[in-house]
Design an enzyme around this catalytic site. Sequence first.
Site: not given
Ligand code: F6P
Length: 424
Positions: A204, A206, A342
């Site tokens: 992750s 995060d 992203h």
């Molecule tokens: O958990 C990883 C993460 O990138 C978080 O930081 C973010 O809130 C979420 O996933 C975004 O998710 P998605 O790529 O599904 O929009």
Amino acid sequence: MKLAVLTSGGDSAGMNAVVRAIVKIGILRGCETWIVREGYEGLVRGNTQAHAIHADLPADASALKCAHRGVPTNLTQNLRFGDGDLLRDGTGDHHHGRTLKGRYIVRVGWDDVRGWFAEGGTLIGTARSAAFRTPEGRLSAANNLIKEGIDALAVCGGDGSLTGADLFRSEWPSLVAQLLAQGMITEEQAEKHGHLKIVGLVGSIDNDMSMTDLTIGAPTALHRICEAIDNINSTAASHSRAFVLEVMGRHCGWLALLAGVSSGADFIFIPERPPQAMPGGTWEDEMCEAIQGHREAGKRKTIVIVAEGAQDADLQPIRAEYVKDVLTERLGLDTRVTTLGHTQRGGRPCAFDRILPTLQGEEAVKALLEATPDTPSYMIGVRENKITRVPLMEAVAMTRAVADAIGAKDFAKAMSMRDPEFYQ
Ligand code: F6P
């Protein structure tokens, strides 16, 4: 041991290094190694195509042994998962005229994961599977694993994915009983698969998992953010502007906090420590006073970092656009908002996101080989630079407790459960 590895939830840099490590170390320890495509979704879907790739292989896989290593080599017979081909295909379905369509659980060998260190994302695909959250989905997943004879599963994902793994293991005896009752598996299979071994590795960006210092992918994401701030710094200083940057992290402020510390930000908003209103004032006053002070001290630029989960002491979200308006209206700063999105998650892993998964991959295989029906499922972590094994559910429960403490406005407790060193 027949060992499968899958990646689940949001991708993170280093997931490919996890798969590589599990496959290579698994082979070296005498395991048969498999990958599951598209996370739990692949487990639920299983292999619907009759022409199983590994069925093309000689019954005696030793025929494929790589002479100098004495281990099974490219079992996908030039499907070439290796060197990023699975990724480049776009769908992961077709390679060199052969097909993976309808095949989600695939046996792989040593060379299939060659070159995976340096690839971003996850080459075996990931998903946030709704099907696996249903009892029917997990029944199908159990059936698919048993059909392939797989008895050990390594899951790389965040806390949701690891919770799913633990639930799967706790339900396993009942799933096996149901499959037997429905005539989906034989008595012999039920007996052989009485126990599913599970291990979790935390992937992750995060860094939001308790009981480990670092999650796989967090260092790379932090590096990306720092690079972005370095770029913004030069344009901000040129125009004497303020920038408000929104960074990822879901409910965790680690990325925002560490990016702020690494780049000399002026003000940082994180969920675990809401901005403190000054006596008789507001957090907006506090922020403006700090930034005004920096400007008076000669700074030509202002960087404010807002974690995506940032909130005030009343748990109201703090939005980058609102912070921009405050800086513009109260300090007259020419302010822009940049949402890194992203770009933080993709791209090549940094060195540490190659080393950590490799060391943890070895520990994961060891934990699986040592697992018994009585041992808990473990999460592989890292504490004070040592690779650790902690009961998966304890780590998940502790992670949930942090979120609960934030929800209950007990911020001191939340910070102490994260990592006091960083959050005080
Ligand atoms: O958990 C990883 C993460 O990138 C978080 O930081 C973010 O809130 C979420 O996933 C975004 O998710 P998605 O790529 O599904 O929009």
